[in-house]
Write an enzyme that holds these catalytic residues in place. Structure first.
Site, PDB file in Angstrom:
ATOM      1  N   ASP A   1      27.428  51.089  50.239  1.00  0.00           N
ATOM      2  CA  ASP A   1      27.067  50.289  49.471  1.00  0.00           C
ATOM      3  C   ASP A   1      28.377  49.470  49.007  1.00  0.00           C
ATOM      4  O   ASP A   1      29.134  50.038  48.526  1.00  0.00           O
ATOM      5  CB  ASP A   1      26.253  50.701  48.353  1.00  0.00           C
ATOM      6  CG  ASP A   1      25.526  49.816  47.624  1.00  0.00           C
ATOM      7  OD1 ASP A   1      26.062  48.640  47.240  1.00  0.00           O
ATOM      8  OD2 ASP A   1      24.570  49.987  46.958  1.00  0.00           O
TER       9      ASP A   1
ATOM     10  N   ASP B   1      31.089  45.671  56.385  1.00  0.00           N
ATOM     11  CA  ASP B   1      30.716  44.290  56.702  1.00  0.00           C
ATOM     12  C   ASP B   1      31.227  43.556  55.507  1.00  0.00           C
ATOM     13  O   ASP B   1      31.025  42.261  55.428  1.00  0.00           O
ATOM     14  CB  ASP B   1      29.700  44.083  57.106  1.00  0.00           C
ATOM     15  CG  ASP B   1      28.442  44.089  56.058  1.00  0.00           C
ATOM     16  OD1 ASP B   1      28.617  44.795  55.096  1.00  0.00           O
ATOM     17  OD2 ASP B   1      27.360  43.676  56.107  1.00  0.00           O
TER      18      ASP B   1
END
Length: 236
Positions: A136, A172
């Site tokens: 996360d 990402d």
């Protein structure tokens, strides 16, 4: 199955508990296959070779989502064993289902906070590798302190890693990638395998989430560091 614990609050956690709908198939897979693939949490050091029934390189994966990438990596690296940890029931059930369907026996699953597992169950020098893919990112700046990849957590991981072992991170979110690089660069016992970010190794498959992000123009960054050897005879 030991699905939860009564541990006190802590400053480091490997997850954020989110509600997810457990399908009947996922629950059935847990019920049917946990004895085959599951490892219950207990606050004592375990012998990973005994758990897997063989002497082979052991890789810890923290956070496996729905398990598709974990399954594919295990298929591509049959010579290694993978201890995959996550707390989310649907993903645990799905990974059980995938492993059974593909007949893979080199993955064991734990449904528990990885911090507890690292601190209390893994022997020093027991791991050949550590995978943490797409944790996360906690996009908002005020939430950055909740990110998993920070120096205190890496400091807990490194004693468990053998000399010559590796830690592989992927994200990402570019700003988080830069932070990951800075954190790992801060440990003198680690050496970067690349000049900055690494090329994605052949064993890590592209996830559907990753492919969709690339189509939208998002980047993906892999970071791979090796734990240095400090003995004259080389890595053992």
């Amino acid at each position: 199955m030991n699905a939860s614990s009564d541990t006190p609050p802590r400053s480091i956690r490997s997850f954020v508990l989110r509600q997810g709908h457990m399908t009947a198939a996922q629950q059935r897979a847990i019920d049917e296959y946990w004895a085959r693939f599951g490892v219950d949490y207990r606050a004592e050091i375990i012998d990973l070779n005994a758990v897997f029934g063989r002497n082979a390189p052991k890789v810890l994966e923290i956070g496996f989502g729905m398990g598709a990438a974990t399954t594919e990596i295990a298929r591509r690296l049959p010579e290694s064993d993978f201890l995959a940890i996550d707390v989310h029931g649907p993903g645990v059930g799905n990974l059980c289902k995938l492993l059974a369907e593909q007949g893979l026996e080199n993955v064991k699953i734990m449904r528990h906070d990885a911090v507890d597992v690292v601190e209390n169950m893994l022997a020093d020098g027991s791991l050949h590798g550590i995978h943490i893919f797409f944790p996360d990112p906690w996009h908002k700046k005020r939430h950055h302190k909740r990110r998993l990849i920070q120096a205190p957590f890496v400091a807990k991981l490194l004693p468990k890693l053998q000399s010559g072992g590796y830690i592989h991170l992927a994200t990402d979110w570019e700003e988080y990638a830069v932070q990951m690089l800075e954190v790992l660069n801060g440990f003198p016992e680690l050496a970067n395998t690349a000049d900055g970010f690494a090329a994605t190794p052949a064993y890590r498959p592209e996830t559907k989430f990753e492919a969709r992000g690339k189509r939208l123009g998002h980047g993906v960054w892999d970071i791979i560091f090796i734990k240095k050897c400090f003995n004259a005879q080389g890595c053992t």
